[in-house]
Design a protein around this motif. Structure first.
Motif, PDB file in Angstrom:
ATOM      1  N   GLU A  49       0.526  -1.222  -0.148  1.00 17.22           N
ATOM      2  CA  GLU A  49       0.015  -0.099   0.036  1.00 17.22           C
ATOM      3  C   GLU A  49       0.376   1.276   0.043  1.00 17.22           C
ATOM      4  O   GLU A  49       1.674   1.481   0.550  1.00 17.22           O
ATOM      5  CB  GLU A  49      -0.995  -0.283   0.667  1.00 17.22           C
ATOM      6  N   HIS A  50       0.469   2.417  -0.877  1.00 14.43           N
ATOM      7  CA  HIS A  50       1.540   3.452  -1.393  1.00 14.43           C
ATOM      8  C   HIS A  50       0.418   4.672  -2.435  1.00 14.43           C
ATOM      9  O   HIS A  50      -0.143   3.822  -2.978  1.00 14.43           O
ATOM     10  CB  HIS A  50       3.006   2.646  -1.499  1.00 14.43           C
ATOM     11  N   ASP A  51       1.572   5.183  -1.594  1.00 13.35           N
ATOM     12  CA  ASP A  51       0.839   6.402  -2.939  1.00 13.35           C
ATOM     13  C   ASP A  51       2.473   6.911  -3.698  1.00 13.35           C
ATOM     14  O   ASP A  51       3.047   6.868  -3.135  1.00 13.35           O
ATOM     15  CB  ASP A  51       0.071   7.152  -2.760  1.00 13.35           C
ATOM     16  N   ALA A  68      -4.655 -11.106  -9.654  1.00 11.17           N
ATOM     17  CA  ALA A  68      -4.692 -10.066  -8.461  1.00 11.17           C
ATOM     18  C   ALA A  68      -6.130  -8.955  -8.029  1.00 11.17           C
ATOM     19  O   ALA A  68      -6.882  -8.678  -9.269  1.00 11.17           O
ATOM     20  CB  ALA A  68      -3.657  -9.037  -9.061  1.00 11.17           C
ATOM     21  N   THR A  69      -5.674  -8.476  -6.782  1.00  4.66           N
ATOM     22  CA  THR A  69      -7.506  -7.917  -6.811  1.00  4.66           C
ATOM     23  C   THR A  69      -6.837  -6.505  -6.222  1.00  4.66           C
ATOM     24  O   THR A  69      -5.336  -6.456  -5.242  1.00  4.66           O
ATOM     25  CB  THR A  69      -8.250  -8.517  -5.269  1.00  4.66           C
ATOM     26  N   PHE A  70      -6.599  -5.256  -7.034  1.00  5.19           N
ATOM     27  CA  PHE A  70      -6.198  -4.363  -6.309  1.00  5.19           C
ATOM     28  C   PHE A  70      -7.246  -3.206  -5.716  1.00  5.19           C
ATOM     29  O   PHE A  70      -8.635  -3.196  -5.856  1.00  5.19           O
ATOM     30  CB  PHE A  70      -6.284  -3.196  -8.137  1.00  5.19           C
ATOM     31  N   GLU A  71      -6.571  -2.425  -5.217  1.00  5.67           N
ATOM     32  CA  GLU A  71      -7.730  -1.598  -4.020  1.00  5.67           C
ATOM     33  C   GLU A  71      -6.717  -0.599  -3.901  1.00  5.67           C
ATOM     34  O   GLU A  71      -5.843   0.266  -4.209  1.00  5.67           O
ATOM     35  CB  GLU A  71      -7.626  -1.552  -2.887  1.00  5.67           C
ATOM     36  N   ILE A  72      -7.737   0.692  -4.713  1.00  9.92           N
ATOM     37  CA  ILE A  72      -7.606   1.978  -5.385  1.00  9.92           C
ATOM     38  C   ILE A  72      -8.253   3.074  -4.618  1.00  9.92           C
ATOM     39  O   ILE A  72      -9.653   2.626  -4.811  1.00  9.92           O
ATOM     40  CB  ILE A  72      -7.647   1.898  -6.983  1.00  9.92           C
ATOM     41  N   GLY A  74     -10.105   2.844  -2.241  1.00  9.49           N
ATOM     42  CA  GLY A  74     -10.748   2.215  -1.002  1.00  9.49           C
ATOM     43  C   GLY A  74     -11.682   1.566  -2.032  1.00  9.49           C
ATOM     44  O   GLY A  74     -12.850   0.886  -1.874  1.00  9.49           O
ATOM     45  N   GLU A  75     -11.390   1.556  -3.606  1.00 11.22           N
ATOM     46  CA  GLU A  75     -12.218   0.530  -4.267  1.00 11.22           C
ATOM     47  C   GLU A  75     -11.792  -0.341  -4.986  1.00 11.22           C
ATOM     48  O   GLU A  75     -10.205  -0.505  -4.589  1.00 11.22           O
ATOM     49  CB  GLU A  75     -12.752   1.323  -5.918  1.00 11.22           C
ATOM     50  N   THR A  76     -12.184  -1.959  -5.123  1.00 10.06           N
ATOM     51  CA  THR A  76     -12.059  -2.944  -5.501  1.00 10.06           C
ATOM     52  C   THR A  76     -11.692  -3.564  -7.215  1.00 10.06           C
ATOM     53  O   THR A  76     -13.084  -2.988  -7.038  1.00 10.06           O
ATOM     54  CB  THR A  76     -12.326  -3.883  -4.510  1.00 10.06           C
ATOM     55  N   VAL A  77     -11.147  -3.854  -7.762  1.00 13.30           N
ATOM     56  CA  VAL A  77     -10.946  -4.348  -8.778  1.00 13.30           C
ATOM     57  C   VAL A  77     -10.089  -5.519  -8.693  1.00 13.30           C
ATOM     58  O   VAL A  77      -9.310  -5.693  -8.601  1.00 13.30           O
ATOM     59  CB  VAL A  77     -10.174  -2.891 -10.030  1.00 13.30           C
ATOM     60  N   ASP A  78     -10.619  -6.305  -9.657  1.00 13.20           N
ATOM     61  CA  ASP A  78     -10.291  -7.411  -9.546  1.00 13.20           C
ATOM     62  C   ASP A  78     -10.077  -7.197 -10.824  1.00 13.20           C
ATOM     63  O   ASP A  78     -10.154  -6.607 -12.466  1.00 13.20           O
ATOM     64  CB  ASP A  78     -11.864  -8.126  -9.867  1.00 13.20           C
ATOM     65  N   THR A  96      -2.801  -7.403  -4.081  1.00 10.87           N
ATOM     66  CA  THR A  96      -2.971  -8.856  -3.363  1.00 10.87           C
ATOM     67  C   THR A  96      -3.288  -9.804  -4.184  1.00 10.87           C
ATOM     68  O   THR A  96      -3.829  -9.516  -5.464  1.00 10.87           O
ATOM     69  CB  THR A  96      -3.502  -9.177  -2.706  1.00 10.87           C
ATOM     70  N   GLY A  97      -3.052 -11.378  -4.515  1.00  8.46           N
ATOM     71  CA  GLY A  97      -3.376 -12.091  -5.014  1.00  8.46           C
ATOM     72  C   GLY A  97      -1.909 -13.392  -5.388  1.00  8.46           C
ATOM     73  O   GLY A  97      -1.477 -13.318  -4.661  1.00  8.46           O
ATOM     74  N   ASP A  98      -2.453 -13.805  -6.493  1.00 10.85           N
ATOM     75  CA  ASP A  98      -1.601 -14.982  -6.456  1.00 10.85           C
ATOM     76  C   ASP A  98      -0.880 -14.927  -8.330  1.00 10.85           C
ATOM     77  O   ASP A  98      -0.404 -16.176  -8.491  1.00 10.85           O
ATOM     78  CB  ASP A  98      -2.105 -16.547  -6.628  1.00 10.85           C
ATOM     79  N   GLY A  99      -0.846 -13.972  -8.755  1.00 15.42           N
ATOM     80  CA  GLY A  99      -0.191 -13.655 -10.012  1.00 15.42           C
ATOM     81  C   GLY A  99       1.156 -12.511 -10.041  1.00 15.42           C
ATOM     82  O   GLY A  99       2.022 -12.607  -8.682  1.00 15.42           O
TER      83      GLY A  99
END
Length: 212
Positions: A49-51, A68-72, A74-78, A96-99
């Motif tokens: 987590e950073h900017d 991967a699952t991004f959180e940007i 506060g919004e989640t992107v698959d 986060t994720g497995d890739g």
């Protein structure tokens, strides 16, 4: 004639890993932009987590394989394999994720100035782990050891100043290291002015003197 080859080919498996990081940029000798790949940590972290408010870097992430699952902000992107995710500097992000995720970044309109860690990587890695756990004195010790090994490494000098300030050590030596980091890599001049690590010394006249 430069000894640098005009073109190169590399596969991810050819590049020696640094923990979960794959240092694509250093392996290929790229200095025009940042580019590295990341594999998941034990907790599934792909991108910490950073900017990038401090650097002004725009970042483009490409999921090379897996998911991967991004959180940007506060919004989640698959993001399955083949997904591009572009993030502006001020946005808070993590993944986060497995890739495997490839990250490309630079600041618009500015020449990219890279920090090559090379032989200093193990010391940097140890120090950043301690820093992330707010063990600033331990982070500082790791940097000191690194500077004994690579005394003219700009990143180690800069981090010395950061960690020492966080540890409450604001003696002249701390500012000497900051000054040396700027001499070795001028981009640290502006980085330091935006870096929260220096909040406690921002009004100290030695701070601006070190950045001249």
């Amino acid at each position: 004639m430069s000894g640098k080859p005009k073109w190169q080919v590399a596969r991810l498996d050819d590049i020696e890993r640094r923990g979960r990081d794959i240092p694509v940029r250093e392996h290929l000798g790229i200095h025009a932009f940042g580019i590295n790949a990341f594999t998941p940590g034990e907790d599934g972290t792909l991108v910490n987590e950073h900017d990038e408010s401090g650097t002004g870097h725009e970042e483009l992430y490409l999921v090379l394989d897996g998911n991967a699952t991004f959180e940007i902000d506060g919004e989640t992107v698959d993001a399955p394999a083949g997904t591009y995710v572009f993030v502006a500097p001020e946005s808070r992000r993590k993944a986060t994720g497995d890739g495997t995720v490839l990250a490309i970044g630079a600041a618009p309109g500015e020449a990219y100035q890279a920090v090559d860690w090379g032989e200093a990587w193990s010391f940097h890695n140890e120090s950043m782990k301690a820093y992330s756990e707010q063990r600033y004195a331990d982070a500082l010790e790791a940097v000191r050891a690194g500077l004994q090994h690579t005394p003219d490494h700009p990143g180690l000098h800069y981090n010395y100043a950061c960690f020492a300030t966080r540890a409450g050590d604001t003696g002249d030596e701390t500012f000497d290291h900051l000054r040396r980091s700027v001499e070795l890599l001028p981009r640290f001049r502006e980085d330091a002015r935006k870096d929260d690590d220096f909040a406690a010394v921002r009004d100290d006249p030695r701070f601006e003197e070190a950045l001249r």
